[in-house]
Write a protein that holds these residues in place. Structure first.
Motif, PDB file in Angstrom:
ATOM      1  N   ILE A  27       0.831  -1.210   0.000  1.00 28.14           N
ATOM      2  CA  ILE A  27       0.000   0.000   0.000  1.00 28.14           C
ATOM      3  C   ILE A  27       0.868   1.264   0.000  1.00 28.14           C
ATOM      4  O   ILE A  27       2.066   1.196   0.281  1.00 28.14           O
ATOM      5  CB  ILE A  27      -0.994   0.009   1.189  1.00 28.14           C
ATOM      6  N   GLN A  28       0.252   2.388  -0.280  1.00 31.85           N
ATOM      7  CA  GLN A  28       1.007   3.644  -0.364  1.00 31.85           C
ATOM      8  C   GLN A  28       1.540   4.051   1.010  1.00 31.85           C
ATOM      9  O   GLN A  28       0.867   3.812   2.029  1.00 31.85           O
ATOM     10  CB  GLN A  28       0.120   4.749  -0.940  1.00 31.85           C
ATOM     11  N   PRO A  29       2.715   4.702   1.047  1.00 37.79           N
ATOM     12  CA  PRO A  29       3.339   5.053   2.336  1.00 37.79           C
ATOM     13  C   PRO A  29       2.406   5.836   3.263  1.00 37.79           C
ATOM     14  O   PRO A  29       2.369   5.560   4.462  1.00 37.79           O
ATOM     15  CB  PRO A  29       4.544   5.903   1.923  1.00 37.79           C
ATOM     16  N   GLU A  30       1.640   6.782   2.717  1.00 36.51           N
ATOM     17  CA  GLU A  30       0.786   7.592   3.610  1.00 36.51           C
ATOM     18  C   GLU A  30      -0.339   6.755   4.201  1.00 36.51           C
ATOM     19  O   GLU A  30      -0.796   6.992   5.326  1.00 36.51           O
ATOM     20  CB  GLU A  30       0.247   8.850   2.904  1.00 36.51           C
ATOM     21  N   GLU A  31      -0.782   5.734   3.455  1.00 37.50           N
ATOM     22  CA  GLU A  31      -1.832   4.856   3.979  1.00 37.50           C
ATOM     23  C   GLU A  31      -1.229   3.908   5.027  1.00 37.50           C
ATOM     24  O   GLU A  31      -1.862   3.601   6.037  1.00 37.50           O
ATOM     25  CB  GLU A  31      -2.485   4.060   2.851  1.00 37.50           C
ATOM     26  N   LYS A  32      -0.027   3.474   4.753  1.00 39.00           N
ATOM     27  CA  LYS A  32       0.673   2.611   5.718  1.00 39.00           C
ATOM     28  C   LYS A  32       0.833   3.361   7.046  1.00 39.00           C
ATOM     29  O   LYS A  32       0.556   2.817   8.123  1.00 39.00           O
ATOM     30  CB  LYS A  32       2.047   2.242   5.123  1.00 39.00           C
ATOM     31  N   GLU A  33       1.216   4.632   6.935  1.00 40.76           N
ATOM     32  CA  GLU A  33       1.406   5.442   8.140  1.00 40.76           C
ATOM     33  C   GLU A  33       0.074   5.646   8.874  1.00 40.76           C
ATOM     34  O   GLU A  33      -0.009   5.515  10.099  1.00 40.76           O
ATOM     35  CB  GLU A  33       1.987   6.796   7.719  1.00 40.76           C
ATOM     36  N   ARG A  34      -0.995   5.928   8.115  1.00 41.90           N
ATOM     37  CA  ARG A  34      -2.317   6.146   8.719  1.00 41.90           C
ATOM     38  C   ARG A  34      -2.771   4.889   9.457  1.00 41.90           C
ATOM     39  O   ARG A  34      -3.226   4.943  10.602  1.00 41.90           O
ATOM     40  CB  ARG A  34      -3.324   6.511   7.612  1.00 41.90           C
ATOM     41  N   ILE A  35      -2.583   3.736   8.821  1.00 46.10           N
ATOM     42  CA  ILE A  35      -3.019   2.477   9.432  1.00 46.10           C
ATOM     43  C   ILE A  35      -2.163   2.151  10.667  1.00 46.10           C
ATOM     44  O   ILE A  35      -2.648   1.613  11.656  1.00 46.10           O
ATOM     45  CB  ILE A  35      -3.005   1.349   8.367  1.00 46.10           C
ATOM     46  N   GLY A  36      -0.912   2.557  10.627  1.00 47.16           N
ATOM     47  CA  GLY A  36      -0.014   2.337  11.766  1.00 47.16           C
ATOM     48  C   GLY A  36      -0.444   3.091  13.018  1.00 47.16           C
ATOM     49  O   GLY A  36      -0.028   2.753  14.120  1.00 47.16           O
ATOM     50  N   LYS A  37      -1.286   4.117  12.838  1.00 47.54           N
ATOM     51  CA  LYS A  37      -1.701   4.938  13.997  1.00 47.54           C
ATOM     52  C   LYS A  37      -2.919   4.397  14.733  1.00 47.54           C
ATOM     53  O   LYS A  37      -3.282   4.920  15.784  1.00 47.54           O
ATOM     54  CB  LYS A  37      -1.990   6.369  13.530  1.00 47.54           C
ATOM     55  N   PHE A  38      -3.578   3.379  14.163  1.00 49.51           N
ATOM     56  CA  PHE A  38      -4.740   2.837  14.883  1.00 49.51           C
ATOM     57  C   PHE A  38      -4.292   2.235  16.211  1.00 49.51           C
ATOM     58  O   PHE A  38      -3.254   1.579  16.293  1.00 49.51           O
ATOM     59  CB  PHE A  38      -5.452   1.756  14.050  1.00 49.51           C
ATOM     60  N   VAL A  39      -5.110   2.461  17.238  1.00 53.18           N
ATOM     61  CA  VAL A  39      -4.768   1.949  18.567  1.00 53.18           C
ATOM     62  C   VAL A  39      -5.008   0.442  18.632  1.00 53.18           C
ATOM     63  O   VAL A  39      -4.251  -0.291  19.259  1.00 53.18           O
ATOM     64  CB  VAL A  39      -5.606   2.686  19.644  1.00 53.18           C
ATOM     65  N   PHE A  40      -6.089  -0.015  17.956  1.00 54.50           N
ATOM     66  CA  PHE A  40      -6.444  -1.433  18.039  1.00 54.50           C
ATOM     67  C   PHE A  40      -6.212  -2.154  16.707  1.00 54.50           C
ATOM     68  O   PHE A  40      -6.427  -1.589  15.636  1.00 54.50           O
ATOM     69  CB  PHE A  40      -7.909  -1.580  18.472  1.00 54.50           C
ATOM     70  N   LYS A  41      -5.825  -3.419  16.847  1.00 57.87           N
ATOM     71  CA  LYS A  41      -5.575  -4.257  15.670  1.00 57.87           C
ATOM     72  C   LYS A  41      -6.797  -4.344  14.770  1.00 57.87           C
ATOM     73  O   LYS A  41      -6.687  -4.312  13.544  1.00 57.87           O
ATOM     74  CB  LYS A  41      -5.262  -5.689  16.130  1.00 57.87           C
ATOM     75  N   LYS A  42      -7.969  -4.484  15.401  1.00 61.28           N
ATOM     76  CA  LYS A  42      -9.204  -4.678  14.638  1.00 61.28           C
ATOM     77  C   LYS A  42      -9.370  -3.571  13.588  1.00 61.28           C
ATOM     78  O   LYS A  42      -9.687  -3.838  12.424  1.00 61.28           O
ATOM     79  CB  LYS A  42     -10.375  -4.662  15.626  1.00 61.28           C
ATOM     80  N   ASP A  43      -9.149  -2.322  14.003  1.00 60.70           N
ATOM     81  CA  ASP A  43      -9.334  -1.185  13.094  1.00 60.70           C
ATOM     82  C   ASP A  43      -8.248  -1.155  12.020  1.00 60.70           C
ATOM     83  O   ASP A  43      -8.521  -0.847  10.857  1.00 60.70           O
ATOM     84  CB  ASP A  43      -9.354   0.131  13.890  1.00 60.70           C
ATOM     85  N   ALA A  44      -7.024  -1.470  12.424  1.00 67.21           N
ATOM     86  CA  ALA A  44      -5.924  -1.488  11.456  1.00 67.21           C
ATOM     87  C   ALA A  44      -6.157  -2.558  10.392  1.00 67.21           C
ATOM     88  O   ALA A  44      -5.988  -2.319   9.192  1.00 67.21           O
ATOM     89  CB  ALA A  44      -4.604  -1.746  12.177  1.00 67.21           C
ATOM     90  N   LYS A  45      -6.620  -3.730  10.839  1.00 64.97           N
ATOM     91  CA  LYS A  45      -6.842  -4.840   9.896  1.00 64.97           C
ATOM     92  C   LYS A  45      -7.933  -4.493   8.899  1.00 64.97           C
ATOM     93  O   LYS A  45      -7.792  -4.728   7.700  1.00 64.97           O
ATOM     94  CB  LYS A  45      -7.279  -6.099  10.666  1.00 64.97           C
ATOM     95  N   SER A  46      -9.050  -3.933   9.384  1.00 65.47           N
ATOM     96  CA  SER A  46     -10.148  -3.697   8.447  1.00 65.47           C
ATOM     97  C   SER A  46      -9.803  -2.578   7.473  1.00 65.47           C
ATOM     98  O   SER A  46     -10.142  -2.646   6.296  1.00 65.47           O
ATOM     99  CB  SER A  46     -11.488  -3.476   9.149  1.00 65.47           C
ATOM    100  N   SER A  47      -9.075  -1.575   7.942  1.00 59.28           N
ATOM    101  CA  SER A  47      -8.679  -0.513   7.021  1.00 59.28           C
ATOM    102  C   SER A  47      -7.671  -1.050   5.993  1.00 59.28           C
ATOM    103  O   SER A  47      -7.736  -0.708   4.807  1.00 59.28           O
ATOM    104  CB  SER A  47      -8.081   0.644   7.818  1.00 59.28           C
ATOM    105  N   MET A  48      -6.766  -1.905   6.463  1.00 64.80           N
ATOM    106  CA  MET A  48      -5.791  -2.515   5.546  1.00 64.80           C
ATOM    107  C   MET A  48      -6.513  -3.342   4.472  1.00 64.80           C
ATOM    108  O   MET A  48      -6.192  -3.261   3.278  1.00 64.80           O
ATOM    109  CB  MET A  48      -4.836  -3.416   6.344  1.00 64.80           C
ATOM    110  N   LEU A  49      -7.502  -4.112   4.886  1.00 59.11           N
ATOM    111  CA  LEU A  49      -8.223  -4.939   3.897  1.00 59.11           C
ATOM    112  C   LEU A  49      -8.959  -4.052   2.896  1.00 59.11           C
ATOM    113  O   LEU A  49      -9.030  -4.372   1.706  1.00 59.11           O
ATOM    114  CB  LEU A  49      -9.184  -5.901   4.602  1.00 59.11           C
ATOM    115  N   GLY A  50      -9.472  -2.922   3.368  1.00 63.00           N
ATOM    116  CA  GLY A  50     -10.107  -1.967   2.447  1.00 63.00           C
ATOM    117  C   GLY A  50      -9.117  -1.492   1.396  1.00 63.00           C
ATOM    118  O   GLY A  50      -9.423  -1.453   0.200  1.00 63.00           O
TER     119      GLY A  50
END
Ligand code: COA
Ligand code: MG
Length: 273
Positions: A27-50
């Protein structure tokens, strides 16, 4: 014009170190960074899958390499592919699913939005109190439809269905929920059923039917409804196709180098609150 409707189960996915590192490299670096900021795995995973759904769709429809695809966001934050605006998509992730609706060969003015929603209420308060707080987001006619059921569980399901319809519309237009949601009144006719794709729901705004908007509603499983909104006709409507996590990785070449520290940070997070 063909519309693609894809769903992937995010809930049970417990990425291994190798899987998360691979996903982040796609994924693009800015999206990787955004997903890295989620506090919980659940949110990071679903955004990553999107994001992976978007990239799989764009690779398929444009024939470009994943590493050459630049996805941007419009002024409201809606992801778009500026290099070819005839390829449209929208994703949603909530409950246990991430979904994508996409189409290519679109004309200027065509719009598409999707929203998935788990048919549950986890707010803690009494349901009637929650409905009271939400009063202004639904029209009186919608409240009549929601409250026609004697049983709270069915009222909640109809509530979620209406919310998802509204979200799919404001995601198609791209405004998000900045608009007056009470003014968007949905008249549902058919009941959602596991074997059906409901297409007879009608949207009215200020009392006028908006007949240029089409809605496809279905159940992904007993607990999740999905609404797809578009302002163009299609030859046929189909159910959402269920993809596996490994399907998403197929055919995507990396655009970032592998970053183990990023993955270790992700793996150290709690799944959910
Ligand atoms: N238009 C269309 N799509 C948008 C968008 C916009 N303006 N802004 C973001 N998106 C896309 C993005 O891909 C986003 O995923 P990402 O953040 O991982 O990149 C995705 O839509 C999120 O959609 P969904 O998972 O359905 O989230 P949502 O329903 O919570 O939010 C919004 C959708 C952002 C467009 C907006 O309507 C919102 O803020 N909703 C709040 C939801 C809420 O209050 N729910 C209460 C339920 S009772
Ligand atoms: Mg949503």
């Amino acid at each position: 014009m063909k519309v693609f409707r894809w769903a992937v189960r995010a809930g049970p996915w417990q990425p291994t170190e190798a899987e998360w590192t691979k996903a982040a490299s796609l994924i693009q670096p800015e999206e990787k960074e955004r997903i890295g900021k989620f506090v919980f795995k659940k949110d990071a995973k679903s955004s990553m899958l999107g994001r992976l759904l978007i990239r799989k769709f764009l690779v398929q429809e444009t024939g470009c390499l994943n590493s050459d695809l630049l996805v941007d966001r419009d002024k409201h934050g809606k992801p778009v592919y500026p290099a070819d605006l005839s390829v449209m998509f929208n994703v949603s992730h909530q409950g246990d699913f991430a979904v994508l609706a996409g189409a290519s060969g679109c004309l200027p003015g065509h719009q598409l939005g999707v929203d998935v929603m788990k048919l549950e209420y986890t707010g803690g308060r009494d349901l009637n109190e929650f409905f009271r707080i939400m009063t202004r987001n639904f029209s009186p006619k919608e409240w009549t439809l929601i409250k026609r059921f004697p049983n709270e569980n069915k009222q909640l399901k109809e509530f979620c269905r209406h919310w998802s319809l509204k979200e799919s519309y404001v995601k198609a237009t791209g405004t998000g929920i900045t608009v007056n949601l009470q003014n968007l009144s949905f008249h549902t006719i058919s009941t959602l059923d596991p074997d059906l794709i409901v297409t007879d729901t009608v949207l009215s705004s200020s009392g006028e039917k908006l007949t240029e908007w089409y809605f496809e509603e279905s159940l992904l499983d007993a607990e999740h409804c999905v609404s797809l909104c578009r302002n163009f006709n299609v030859a046929s409507v189909e159910k959402f196709e269920h993809l596996s996590i490994s399907d998403l990785f197929l055919g995507l070449d990396p655009m970032n180098s592998e970053d183990t520290d990023y993955t270790l940070e992700f793996l150290s997070k709690d799944e959910r609150p």
